[in-house]
Design an enzyme around this catalytic site. Structure first.
Site, PDB file in Angstrom:
ATOM      1  N   HIS A   1       0.848  -1.212   0.097  1.00  0.00           N
ATOM      2  CA  HIS A   1      -0.037  -0.026   0.066  1.00  0.00           C
ATOM      3  C   HIS A   1       0.819   1.290   0.104  1.00  0.00           C
ATOM      4  CE1 HIS A   1      -4.017  -1.817   1.577  1.00  0.00           C
ATOM      5  NE2 HIS A   1      -3.409  -2.316   0.608  1.00  0.00           N
TER       6      HIS A   1
ATOM      7  N   LYS B   1       0.782  -1.065  15.079  1.00  0.00           N
ATOM      8  CA  LYS B   1       2.428  -1.071  15.476  1.00  0.00           C
ATOM      9  C   LYS B   1       2.744  -2.458  16.235  1.00  0.00           C
ATOM     10  CE  LYS B   1       3.609   2.704  13.727  1.00  0.00           C
ATOM     11  NZ  LYS B   1       3.981   2.097  12.204  1.00  0.00           N
TER      12      LYS B   1
ATOM     13  N   PRO C   1      -4.643  -1.042  18.449  1.00  0.00           N
ATOM     14  CA  PRO C   1      -4.460  -1.143  16.986  1.00  0.00           C
ATOM     15  C   PRO C   1      -4.649  -0.116  16.152  1.00  0.00           C
ATOM     16  CG  PRO C   1      -6.518  -1.976  17.716  1.00  0.00           C
ATOM     17  CD  PRO C   1      -5.743  -1.391  19.066  1.00  0.00           C
TER      18      PRO C   1
ATOM     19  N   TYR D   1       3.822   5.878  10.327  1.00  0.00           N
ATOM     20  CA  TYR D   1       2.841   4.774   9.743  1.00  0.00           C
ATOM     21  C   TYR D   1       3.774   3.848   9.162  1.00  0.00           C
ATOM     22  CZ  TYR D   1      -1.414   2.739   8.339  1.00  0.00           C
ATOM     23  OH  TYR D   1      -2.374   1.842   8.370  1.00  0.00           O
TER      24      TYR D   1
ATOM     25  N   TYR E   1      -9.389   5.072   7.357  1.00  0.00           N
ATOM     26  CA  TYR E   1      -9.818   5.390   8.815  1.00  0.00           C
ATOM     27  C   TYR E   1     -10.717   6.443   9.036  1.00  0.00           C
ATOM     28  CZ  TYR E   1      -5.542   3.035  10.219  1.00  0.00           C
ATOM     29  OH  TYR E   1      -4.306   2.197  10.334  1.00  0.00           O
TER      30      TYR E   1
END
Length: 392
Positions: free
Chosen positions: A72, A297, A293, A385, A203
């Site tokens: 991604h 990580k 979550p 990220y 998200y």
């Protein structure tokens, strides 16, 4: 039975430690309380940082990952019904890869069983009972356990405590220094036989609670809804779940409804044990730290721990050096706390907190607007990220 490193727990941390040690000619035995089928099928994290992929590749266990994993290059933040893309690769030059934790575990188990051990001991013992660690502050720690109805002792030079949050290793350390935050919400997660909503993760912040759309493959969707920690899964029939996902994600026909074949509620907490070593017992992964979550990580921090621990053990057995082992907690905790900060920040920005007043709501929206429009803010999110650089 004798080995150089006894490892408790056949999750990603324990298996990767055993495999990396084997590559350096160091013998180990992994003890696991559950069955092989259980550890290979339990669904956990599913997103790998670039550094984690590189680590597994260098270890020679990433052939299937590269064949089946989904790379991604961005994620979407969605609020007020509008999506805003964060271009991870454009900002950092790196990617993240969707590949389930259970798949990493399968690959590592296959590699360990195929390679065996240098001593001829079994590389992994499943369905071990009554495991306990002893004499960890001596030069000859040992692990007692029961397997196939027989009481056994594993003598070793070091013990890797990779047995998770509910394991036996952390309670064996006295005077623990614990930092913890329990969040007032949980995630209701499902696996569905349906095409993912988007090629990239979404998200979504909604006035009724957070939602996340991700995937395990091109045909399996992983979807989450914010709920209460005490949520009764029986009160969430499939129709209610799909209705709520449509509403919170703010998508229409893109959300394909398929067979839901797994449901569960995951509580949210931040947890750090700053005592990651006691004598010759070393904690790694969920034994020492838990993250919510939201920041993806958990497994990545476990892999980072193991990189440091494996290198420290390699130097000890090759040259008798202890400096890296002595600095294990210090090095790992710097990254752990950065991972905690990022996970807490993402969680705080995207979730509804019961009791939030209108001021706090406006601050959350302002934070999302800033992150989705400022290149500097987007870069901060993207760098964390995809994974911060490892310490040299």
């Amino acid at each position: 039975m004798r080995t150089q490193v006894g490892i408790i727990g056949a999750g990603p941390a324990g298996l990767l430690l055993s495999h990396l040690l084997h590559l350096q000619g160091i013998d180990s035995v992994v003890l696991e309380a559950r069955s092989r089928s259980y550890v290979e099928e339990r669904v956990r994290a599913g997103l790998l940082e670039q550094g984690s992929v590189d680590t597994l590749t260098e270890a020679g266990v990433a052939e299937r990952l590269h064949r089946e994993g989904l790379a991604h290059h961005g994620i979407e933040l969605r609020y007020d019904g509008i999506g805003h893309r964060i271009p991870l690769t454009d900002l950092t030059g790196r990617v993240v890869t969707i590949y389930g934790q259970q798949e990493v575990v399968k690959d590592l188990i296959a590699a360990r069983l195929a390679a065996g051990t240098h001593s001829g001991n079994p590389p992994i013992l499943f369905e071990v009972e009554d495991a306990a660690v002893h004499d960890v502050t001596s030069d000859n720690p040992r692990i007692t356990f029961r397997h196939d109805g027989q009481d056994q002792v594993l003598e070793c030079a070091f013990i890797g405590g990779c047995d998770g949050f509910h394991g036996i290793c952390r309670p064996a350390i006295p005077d623990l220094k614990i930092f913890e935050r329990v969040y007032p919400f949980a995630w209701l997660g499902i696996l569905s036989r349906s095409r993912p909503v988007s090629e990239e993760l979404i998200y979504a912040r909604h006035q009724d609670g957070f939602a996340l759309a991700t995937m395990r493959s091109n045909t399996i969707s992983r979807l989450y809804l914010q709920c209460t920690p005490e949520e009764d899964i029986n009160e969430w029939p499939d129709a209610r779940i799909w209705e709520e996902l449509h509403r919170r994600l703010g998508v229409g026909s893109e959300l394909e409804e398929g067979e839901i074949f797994q449901k569960g509620v995951t509580p949210m907490r931040s947890f750090v044990c700053e005592t990651m070593r006691h004598g010759r017992l070393f904690l790694a992964g969920d034994s020492a730290h838990i993250v919510p979550p939201t920041g993806a990580k958990g497994m990545n921090l476990a892999i980072a721990d193991i990189r440091v621990l494996a290198r420290g053990l390699e130097r000890f057995f090759a040259k008798g050096e202890t400096e890296l082992l002595d600095r294990y907690s210090e090095i790992c905790l710097r990254r752990i706390w950065k991972g905690q900060r990022f996970s807490w920040w993402m969680t705080s920005m995207l979730h509804r907190f019961d009791g939030n007043d209108p001021f706090e709501h406006r601050v959350q929206v302002a934070e999302l607007e800033y992150v989705s429009t400022s290149k500097a803010a987007m870069t901060t999110l993207a760098e964390n990220y995809v994974g911060l650089p490892y310490e040299v």
